[in-house]
Design a protein around this motif. Structure first.
Motif, mmCIF file in Angstrom:
data_model
loop_
_atom_site.group_PDB
_atom_site.id
_atom_site.type_symbol
_atom_site.label_atom_id
_atom_site.label_comp_id
_atom_site.label_asym_id
_atom_site.label_seq_id
_atom_site.Cartn_x
_atom_site.Cartn_y
_atom_site.Cartn_z
ATOM 1 N N LEU A 164 41.685 -14.408 6.017
ATOM 2 C CA LEU A 164 41.394 -14.004 4.647
ATOM 3 C C LEU A 164 40.892 -15.177 3.812
ATOM 4 O O LEU A 164 39.849 -15.073 3.141
ATOM 5 N N ALA A 165 41.618 -16.286 3.834
ATOM 6 C CA ALA A 165 41.224 -17.442 3.024
ATOM 7 C C ALA A 165 39.877 -17.997 3.471
ATOM 8 O O ALA A 165 39.008 -18.303 2.642
ATOM 9 N N GLY A 166 39.680 -18.113 4.791
ATOM 10 C CA GLY A 166 38.396 -18.601 5.289
ATOM 11 C C GLY A 166 37.256 -17.663 4.935
ATOM 12 O O GLY A 166 36.170 -18.102 4.542
ATOM 13 N N GLY A 167 37.481 -16.354 5.071
ATOM 14 C CA GLY A 167 36.452 -15.376 4.751
ATOM 15 C C GLY A 167 36.088 -15.381 3.283
ATOM 16 O O GLY A 167 34.902 -15.271 2.920
ATOM 17 N N MET A 168 37.068 -15.511 2.403
ATOM 18 C CA MET A 168 36.803 -15.557 0.970
ATOM 19 C C MET A 168 35.975 -16.797 0.608
ATOM 20 O O MET A 168 35.027 -16.720 -0.185
ATOM 21 N N LEU A 169 36.324 -17.932 1.186
ATOM 22 C CA LEU A 169 35.565 -19.148 0.901
ATOM 23 C C LEU A 169 34.130 -19.028 1.404
ATOM 24 O O LEU A 169 33.181 -19.421 0.712
ATOM 25 N N ARG A 170 33.960 -18.476 2.606
ATOM 26 C CA ARG A 170 32.598 -18.328 3.147
ATOM 27 C C ARG A 170 31.762 -17.370 2.300
ATOM 28 O O ARG A 170 30.583 -17.638 2.030
ATOM 29 N N CYS A 171 32.350 -16.253 1.870
ATOM 30 C CA CYS A 171 31.594 -15.290 1.066
ATOM 31 C C CYS A 171 31.266 -15.844 -0.316
ATOM 32 O O CYS A 171 30.334 -15.368 -0.966
ATOM 33 N N THR A 226 49.528 -23.093 19.604
ATOM 34 C CA THR A 226 48.435 -22.441 18.892
ATOM 35 C C THR A 226 48.929 -21.828 17.585
ATOM 36 O O THR A 226 48.268 -21.936 16.545
ATOM 37 N N ALA A 227 50.089 -21.187 17.637
ATOM 38 C CA ALA A 227 50.640 -20.565 16.431
ATOM 39 C C ALA A 227 50.926 -21.608 15.351
ATOM 40 O O ALA A 227 50.647 -21.385 14.162
ATOM 41 N N ALA A 228 51.477 -22.750 15.747
ATOM 42 C CA ALA A 228 51.778 -23.801 14.776
ATOM 43 C C ALA A 228 50.507 -24.339 14.130
ATOM 44 O O ALA A 228 50.456 -24.578 12.912
ATOM 45 N N ALA A 229 49.455 -24.524 14.934
ATOM 46 C CA ALA A 229 48.179 -25.000 14.396
ATOM 47 C C ALA A 229 47.594 -23.993 13.409
ATOM 48 O O ALA A 229 47.066 -24.367 12.356
ATOM 49 N N GLU A 230 47.701 -22.716 13.725
ATOM 50 C CA GLU A 230 47.186 -21.669 12.830
ATOM 51 C C GLU A 230 47.966 -21.633 11.515
ATOM 52 O O GLU A 230 47.378 -21.409 10.446
ATOM 53 N N MET A 231 49.272 -21.850 11.573
ATOM 54 C CA MET A 231 50.084 -21.844 10.360
ATOM 55 C C MET A 231 49.673 -22.974 9.410
ATOM 56 O O MET A 231 49.536 -22.757 8.204
ATOM 57 N N VAL A 232 49.464 -24.146 9.953
ATOM 58 C CA VAL A 232 49.053 -25.278 9.120
ATOM 59 C C VAL A 232 47.694 -24.996 8.482
ATOM 60 O O VAL A 232 47.492 -25.199 7.272
ATOM 61 N N ALA A 233 46.746 -24.500 9.293
ATOM 62 C CA ALA A 233 45.405 -24.212 8.779
ATOM 63 C C ALA A 233 45.443 -23.141 7.697
ATOM 64 O O ALA A 233 44.769 -23.261 6.659
ATOM 65 N N ALA A 234 46.232 -22.097 7.902
ATOM 66 C CA ALA A 234 46.332 -21.020 6.915
ATOM 67 C C ALA A 234 46.892 -21.539 5.589
ATOM 68 O O ALA A 234 46.393 -21.190 4.509
ATOM 69 N N GLY A 235 47.905 -22.386 5.667
ATOM 70 C CA GLY A 235 48.498 -22.935 4.455
ATOM 71 C C GLY A 235 47.525 -23.772 3.650
ATOM 72 O O GLY A 235 47.423 -23.636 2.419
ATOM 73 N N VAL A 236 46.773 -24.629 4.345
ATOM 74 C CA VAL A 236 45.809 -25.491 3.649
ATOM 75 C C VAL A 236 44.669 -24.669 3.053
ATOM 76 O O VAL A 236 44.244 -24.907 1.909
ATOM 77 N N LEU A 237 44.154 -23.691 3.813
ATOM 78 C CA LEU A 237 43.054 -22.867 3.308
ATOM 79 C C LEU A 237 43.468 -22.063 2.080
ATOM 80 O O LEU A 237 42.709 -21.963 1.103
ATOM 81 N N LEU A 238 44.659 -21.487 2.113
ATOM 82 C CA LEU A 238 45.139 -20.738 0.950
ATOM 83 C C LEU A 238 45.313 -21.649 -0.259
ATOM 84 O O LEU A 238 44.954 -21.283 -1.394
ATOM 85 N N TRP A 239 45.864 -22.812 -0.040
ATOM 86 C CA TRP A 239 46.049 -23.772 -1.139
ATOM 87 C C TRP A 239 44.711 -24.138 -1.757
ATOM 88 O O TRP A 239 44.553 -24.133 -2.987
ATOM 89 N N TYR A 240 43.715 -24.433 -0.922
ATOM 90 C CA TYR A 240 42.404 -24.820 -1.453
ATOM 91 C C TYR A 240 41.746 -23.646 -2.174
ATOM 92 O O TYR A 240 41.180 -23.806 -3.270
ATOM 93 N N LEU A 241 41.824 -22.456 -1.583
ATOM 94 C CA LEU A 241 41.203 -21.268 -2.171
ATOM 95 C C LEU A 241 41.757 -20.992 -3.564
ATOM 96 O O LEU A 241 41.002 -20.715 -4.513
ATOM 97 N N LEU A 242 43.063 -21.062 -3.712
ATOM 98 C CA LEU A 242 43.705 -20.659 -4.957
ATOM 99 C C LEU A 242 43.729 -21.748 -6.022
ATOM 100 O O LEU A 242 43.957 -21.453 -7.205
ATOM 101 N N THR A 243 43.492 -23.000 -5.638
ATOM 102 C CA THR A 243 43.593 -24.095 -6.611
ATOM 103 C C THR A 243 42.312 -24.901 -6.796
ATOM 104 O O THR A 243 42.169 -25.582 -7.818
#
Length: 474
Positions: A164-171, A226-243
């Motif tokens: 979601l966060a990556g898609g919103m930033l790309r769009c 893989t799950a741990a890497a995805e969690m870190v990436a999701a957190g950073v993307l959401l933080w950047y998107l919202l702030t």
């Protein structure tokens, strides 16, 4: 940052109704495509890393992951479809210079997609004990396959937020941050897997011995890494998107996060056909796994590795498709029909050219590519054979991938879904079921090659007829 500013200036030409030369259109397409391609390639590199690390454990470990791979792609696709149902609305709002409306859609999407991913996680966890048996996997690999899928399912909400966060930033036109985080996620995946998959071991460098710590979880470690890497990436993307996102940040922004009926209805109209399409494709891939499974452990592992290896060729197409969705979505939001058509043609030609060249490289270097993922000779031989068959389909595969991205940007997803359904189930699976008993794994990949060429052709025909532009009033 300078390159990102130039991209935003050109995207502003779309929103403000300014004329764009062919050179400017090409430059903008490249500027959006390159980071998107890097992001897609980083995702594939992560799959290569997992495949290589698990492959070093032996054929059974590889087969246990390969057995459930198509089912994980099914769940990935559903999460991606849910995110796209909202991000395309954001692209249209941004194209119309309605930034307040874009932020409103974003707020509602956070709650809606999180709830959806929690339901998927519960479903995945519930079916994980029975899934390997349903897929007719060998008894020796069922336990690892089941646990791998269970862990994958538990972390689906993190994957959903990543999409979601990556898609919103790309769009919104920001391709660089999702691309950067994709690369970082790959690095984290290597680090986590390195310590989680393998046990404590001794290593000698220049005559100096030292101990490398490790948990020794094998296949389970690959899932957790893989799950741990995805969690870190999701957190950073959401933080950047919202702030920090220029167009979508929510600092001091007011509004309700509860999804509105109108927004959900539009998301369903866009995302539901995409979800069905992913079910169709992944259902076919699962059925293909069922066809391949009786051919033995080597065939299962080789099929999984060949699919992962081929993705190195087609992921540039998906990156360009992401750019096409952004360009077409914002052009439609701005009400610019001629520009929409031009971006559609530019992106599809670019995708076919790049994937055609990648197909040539895949054919030539197939032994080296498969060799990176497994030391088992029987698996290598079958994998090389599969890749060299598939190389011939890459240009037409590109046509279908990028054209689909164009149609998504136009919010035209139902007819492409039906086209995919017919192509895969009527052409690929029919041929695979017919050829597999006589030719084994080779027959399955011949069927796939023929079907991809057919699919590319029908997508190009639909693009030419321009019926997908009936949605232009959105």
């Amino acid at each position: 940052m300078l390159e990102e500013k130039k991209t935003d200036i050109l995207l502003g030409f779309i929103r403000d109704g300014k004329p764009m030369t062919l050179k400017q259109q090409l430059r903008l397409t490249v500027q959006l495509s390159v980071p998107a391609i890097i992001a897609q390639l980083s995702s594939i590199i992560m799959q290569y890393i997992d495949a290589a690390m698990v492959g070093s454990l032996g054929a059974e470990a590889s087969a246990s992951v390969g057995l459930v791979a198509t089912t994980t792609w099914l769940f990935w696709g559903l999460c991606s479809a849910a995110a796209t149902g909202f991000s395309v609305q954001v692209a249209h709002r941004i194209g119309a210079n309605d930034m307040k409306g874009a932020r409103m859609v974003l707020r509602q999407s956070l709650v809606a997609t999180l709830f959806f991913s929690l339901l998927l996680a519960a479903l995945g966890a519930a079916i994980s004990p029975s899934l390997p048996g349903w897929l007719r996997g060998d008894i020796s690999i069922r336990q690892d396959a089941s646990v791998y899928f269970f862990i994958f399912s538990l972390f689906l909400p993190a994957l959903q937020m990543n999409f979601l966060a990556g898609g919103m930033l790309r769009c919104s036109g920001n391709m660089h941050i999702p691309s950067l985080m994709g690369v970082i996620m790959c690095v984290l995946d290597v680090i986590f897997n390195f310590f989680l998959i393998f046990p404590v071991r001794e290593c000698c460098v220049s005559g100096v011995w030292f101990t490398i710590p490790g948990v020794g979880l094998g296949v389970i470690g690959a899932a957790l890494g893989t799950a741990a890497a995805e969690m870190v990436a999701a957190g950073v993307l959401l933080w950047y998107l919202l702030t920090h996102s220029d167009k979508l940040k929510h600092v001091r922004s007011e509004g309700n996060f509860w999804p509105k009926t109108r927004t959900l209805r539009k998301a369903l109209r866009i995302g539901l056909p995409m979800g069905i399409e992913h079910v169709v494709i992944c259902g076919a891939q699962i059925l293909t796994t069922v066809i391949v499974a009786p051919l033995g452990v080597f065939a299962i592992a080789a099929n999984s590795f060949a699919i992962t290896a081929e993705s190195l060729c087609y992921m540039p197409g998906y990156g360009i498709a992401d750019a096409a969705t952004t360009l077409v979505g914002q052009s439609i939001g701005a009400g610019r029909r001629k520009l929409t058509r031009s971006f559609a043609h530019i992106t599809i030609l670019m995708g076919m050219t790049i994937m055609g060249m990648m197909g040539i490289l895949m054919y030539v270097f197939a032994p080296e590519i498969i060799g990176l993922m497994t030391p088992v000779e029987e698996i290598r031989t079958l994998g090389v054979m599969a890749l060299r068959i598939e190389a011939f389909a890459e240009p037409m595969f590109a046509a279908s991938i990028v054209a689909y991205g164009v149609f998504v940007g136009a919010a035209d997803t139902l007819v492409p879904c039906l086209m995919n359904f017919f192509s895969i189930w009527a052409v690929r699976l029919t041929l695979a079921a017919w050829l597999a008993p006589a030719f084994g794994l080779k027959g399955v990949w011949i069927a796939m090659c023929v079907e991809l060429c057919f699919r590319g052709l029908i997508f190009l025909i639909r693009l030419k007829r321009e019926r997908w532009m009936k949605q232009f009033s959105i």
